[in-house]
Design a protein around this motif. Structure first.
Motif, mmCIF file in Angstrom:
data_model
loop_
_atom_site.group_PDB
_atom_site.id
_atom_site.type_symbol
_atom_site.label_atom_id
_atom_site.label_comp_id
_atom_site.label_asym_id
_atom_site.label_seq_id
_atom_site.Cartn_x
_atom_site.Cartn_y
_atom_site.Cartn_z
ATOM 1 N N UNK B 129 0.741 -1.229 -0.023
ATOM 2 C CA UNK B 129 -0.061 -0.104 0.074
ATOM 3 C C UNK B 129 0.923 1.123 -0.134
ATOM 4 N N UNK B 132 2.976 1.779 -3.224
ATOM 5 C CA UNK B 132 2.022 2.120 -4.543
ATOM 6 C C UNK B 132 1.641 3.481 -4.233
ATOM 7 N N UNK B 133 1.328 3.827 -2.887
ATOM 8 C CA UNK B 133 0.955 5.205 -2.642
ATOM 9 C C UNK B 133 2.253 6.293 -3.204
ATOM 10 N N UNK B 136 2.645 6.520 -6.926
ATOM 11 C CA UNK B 136 1.410 7.336 -7.448
ATOM 12 C C UNK B 136 1.522 8.703 -7.069
ATOM 13 N N UNK B 137 2.022 8.995 -5.826
ATOM 14 C CA UNK B 137 1.905 10.204 -5.173
ATOM 15 C C UNK B 137 3.222 10.577 -4.336
ATOM 16 N N UNK B 140 3.851 11.494 -0.383
ATOM 17 C CA UNK B 140 2.707 11.345 0.456
ATOM 18 C C UNK B 140 3.257 10.735 1.642
#
Lengths: 364, 459
Positions: B129, B132-133, B136-137, B140
């Motif tokens: 998680x 991937x976060x 993608x960003x 974060x």
């Protein structure tokens, strides 16, 4: 399937040996239910092909159920059920259903390469008068696998307690294919075969420690044999599961759906993500599902959109809140029916004016 | 590029590998296996520092730095003087069997990760998680329950306080490959399984007299279904933690045996801490084992101090001990320690779950049955058990034995007396903790049976 053993044949043979041995008034009590007997199919499709019943779920209703009603059996005299079938479809489960005087009950039938024998105990509700027997078949968790999912059932044999029937049930249990039980956390099933082999390994190693040199070799050989047996059983199971994973992955690829178990949730999240692309910081999702698994999966699939497992979540000022849950609302922004139930996207009634633009956009 | 990175970090990490293995091939494979485990975590740790700050341009420079270290490692390997090779038929056959089993399991796991997206629970709620976060960003932040203090825009992650090396590794590999492709990203797990199995056999080969028993211990580890499942159902950090603990044990063993404390040894102790919180606990216990093995008289003092602390906490000081402004609290109800957090003290029925996980389920195959047999056989065999000739070797062996005892005590105490017991019931955490210490217990069990191997060589 790889390593396909003729376990079904063996179990039938074991049951019949008992019958022939005449160690109990078996003929009077053994009962075989086949396609020739009157049956009904309240769920899914059940067709007669030759001497077999073919059970198949239908899209949307993945399960298939066949019932033999109108029976008058005394549970006491029958303690084992043998379901003679040609093997389950990938990630499918088969259960024996029966109606006793206190209601209906379900007993799981172990997944094997062929048929299986299962013990019926009072603790499972097998007591008193049995008026209905049936089979319940479908994908595990009722989640569509998209593979050919039928099963050919040749019959259900109910047999009295005997050594042979007990042996057949133990044999089924030993060679069952355990699904990835709780494998979202890697936990594996209780296994009599492994535990028995473990006892043998422990005793053999202890014997080797105290035995003279000549006996030591024998003890080590026994320990090695027990280890090889476990390795064989575990590998056989893994190869069957591998085969199933591969079949399901191919079926999903052919159908053009994501390979995930919860591909319906993946698709839903994809649609929402596409719709709100580039607005990650302007919105937040409050998730409210009875099944926390759905909340957690959607949080993962929605990334990089922010989702909180808290339906009462109040986002910071300037961030629009959307609700995702399984409860019906009057005017949902989006609603999808999935194997995990309904997924409903909505805008709270008290959404501020700054969030109004969201509802005016076209549905994802 | 991501595949190049996996090779490069294996070679680069070998700089921090302990010199274990009694033959040239085993020693080389042992260095590479340890190299992969250490390299992956160190690279992941560095990547996580950049990812958490929103810097994404680090990916290629990091690969270049690791590539240089990898080239230097190749040069070092080419210049290395081969160690004397001990050739024994029995051991050769056992090594061949191990190689076949590890290859087969690795291949099965590779096939599985190719077709199965992230599946186990913590993989997509925590480890992947976060990866991937970040992918993608970039930049974060994560918080268990985001609030004003943690930043209201932080992403909600139950394991936000866990080390970020594994997520960092995956995010870095994703950046190098240019896409979020789980069949490629999950490759790291089957490789971690193979590396851990090889690291176990290389270390066992070093620590045991009997090479055959060393391989048998490694076979028991490599075929334990739970271990293999962690490779097939990829995404957890436990396989990396198990592997890096083996590296730390090997480093500790070689330190006491050779008497030289190197930077590599210290680094090996730090790496498990970067993987998971349990890593810190195991390393603290290892350091305690090192101290007790070096100063045996300390044992009595440590036991006495522990008992006194317990009595003082529970009986004499009903309000407990509160230190550093409530950051450290030792009371009859709970223990609070920085980094590990607060642990409630309750008594849980842990025996049943323990027996189920270790003995009755498929989880560990027959491994724990063999360990129990070793514990019982230690009595009749103890007189035939030869102590190492050198004092340093004896101390190194003591480190393993004491650490094994401490690990067992900690495992029982953790699940019997803390809220961790709730995860013992469903076998999840309990099985993972057992897996982390399985290599050590298997090596100790193999040591007990050494008198039965007539070919066990004196050290």
């Amino acid at each position: 399937m790889p390593f396909s053993l003729s376990g079904s044949t063996f179990r039938v043979w074991a049951l019949r040996i008992v019958i022939l041995a005449g160690c109990a008034p078996v003929h009077a009590q053994t009962l075989e239910l086949t396609s020739a007997d009157e049956h009904i199919a309240p769920v899914g499709t059940v067709a007669i092909e030759g001497d077999a019943l073919v059970l198949r779920g239908e899209p949307g209703v993945e399960q298939a159920v066949v019932l033999w009603p109108g029976l008058e059996l005394e549970a006491e005299g029958l303690a084992y059920a043998h379901v003679d079938h040609d093997g389950l479809a990938p990630s499918h489960a088969l259960s024996l259903y029966f109606r006793a005087s206190d209601g209906t009950h379900i007993v799981d039938v172990p997944q094997t390469s062929g048929g299986a024998t299962v013990a019926l105990a009072a603790a499972q509700g097998w007591r008193g008068r049995i008026t209905e027997i049936g089979l319940v078949y479908g994908p595990q968790g009722n989640i569509p696998t998209l593979v050919e999912s039928s099963i050919r059932v040749h019959g259900v044999t109910l047999a009295p307690p005997s050594f042979g029937a007990r042996f057949a049930a133990a044999w089924s249990s030993l060679w069952r294919i355990a699904p990835w039980l709780g494998s979202r956390n890697h936990v594996l099933a209780r296994n009599t075969l492994v535990a028995s082999a473990g006892v043998i390994v422990a005793l053999a190693l202890l014997a080797a420690a105290i035995a003279p040199r000549r006996g030591r070799r024998f003890a080590f050989t026994v320990a090695l044999a027990a280890f090889v047996l476990v390795e064989f059983a575990v590998w056989r199971q893994w190869l069957v599961l591998r085969d199933e994973t591969s079949a399901i992955a191919s079926a999903r690829a052919a159908a053009g759906v994501p390979p995930e178990l919860d591909w319906q949730l993946v698709r839903f999240a994809e649609g929402v993500r596409r719709h709100y692309e580039g607005r990650e910081h302007e919105l937040a999702f409050a998730l409210g599902f009875d099944d926390s698994y759905v909340s957690d999966r959607l949080r993962f699939h929605l990334l990089p959109l922010r989702a909180r497992r808290d339906i009462a979540y109040v986002p910071p000022a300037g961030v629009c809140l959307l609700k995702l849950g399984d409860e019906e609302v009057e005017t949902p922004l989006l609603r999808r029916e999935t194997a995990f139930g309904a997924v409903v996207l909505s805008l709270p009634a008290d959404a501020g004016p700054e969030c109004g633009w969201i509802s005016s956009r076209s549905s994802p | 590029m991501d595949l190049v990175a996996l090779v490069a970090l294996t070679l680069a990490g070998s700089w921090l590998a302990a010199p274990v293995g009694r033959s040239a091939p085993v020693a080389l494979l042992g260095r590479l296996a340890q190299g992969y485990l250490v390299g992956a975590i160190v690279a992941g740790f560095v990547a996580a520092q950049f990812e958490s700050r929103g810097v994404t341009s680090y990916a290629l420079p990091l690969l270049a730095a690791i590539g240089l270290a990898a080239i230097a490692a190749i040069v070092r390997e080419l210049r290395r003087v081969p160690v004397s090779t001990e050739r024994r038929r029995g051991a050769a056959l056992a090594f061949a069997v191990l190689a076949v089993l590890v290859l087969a399991h690795t291949l099965l796991a590779l096939l599985e990760v190719r077709e199965r997206p992230p599946y186990p629970w913590d993989a997509w709620t925590n480890w992947l998680f976060r990866a991937r976060a970040w992918y993608l960003e970039p930049g974060v932040t994560f918080a268990w329950a985001p609030d004003a203090a943690s930043g209201a825009t932080a992403l909600q992650v139950p394991g936000a306080h866990y080390p970020a090396s594994v997520p960092g590794l995956v995010a870095w590999l994703a950046r190098l490959s240019g896409e979020w492709s789980w069949p490629r990203l999950l490759l790291a797990w089957p490789l971690a399984y193979a590396a851990t199995s090889i690291a176990v056999v290389a270390f066992a080969d070093q620590a045991l007299r009997s090479r055959t028993l060393a391989v048998i211990a490694a076979i028991a580890f490599a075929t334990a279904p739970f271990v293999v499942t962690h490779a097939m159902l990829a995404g957890y950090a436990d396989l990396f933690l198990t592997g890096t603990l083996v590296v730390a044990l090997a480093a500790a063993y070689e330190w006491r045996r050779g008497g030289r404390l190197s930077i590599a040894t210290v680094a090996a102790f730090a790496v498990p801490v970067l993987v998971k919180i349990e890593g810190l606990v195991w390393i603290v216990l290892l350091v305690l084992a090192l101290a007790l093995a070096a100063r045996p008289r300390l044992s009595a003092a440590v036991v006495a101090a522990s008992v006194l602390a317990l009595v003082a906490t529970v009986l004499v000081l009903p309000e407990g001990i509160h230190l550093f402004g409530e950051r450290v609290v030792l009371s009859a109800d709970f223990v609070r320690v920085p980094y590990l957090g607060e642990t409630q003290l309750t008594l849980n029925p842990v025996f049943g779950p323990l027996v189920h996980a270790a003995l009755l389920s498929e989880t560990f195959g027959v491994a724990f049955w063999a360990i129990i047999a070793a514990a019982l056989a230690a009595l009749p065999l103890r007189r035939r058990l030869k102590a190492p000739r050198s004092r340093a070797e004896r101390e190194a062996q003591r480190v393993l034995a004491i650490h094994g005892g401490l690990a067992l005590t900690f495992t029982l105490a953790l699940f019997a007396f803390t809220v961790a017991g709730r995860w013992a019931v469903d076998q999840t955490s309990l099985s993972r903790v057992l897996m982390q210490t399985l290599p050590l217990w298997l090596i100790l069990a193999a040591r007990v049976f050494e008198p039965l191997d007539p070919r066990a060589a004196d050290r």
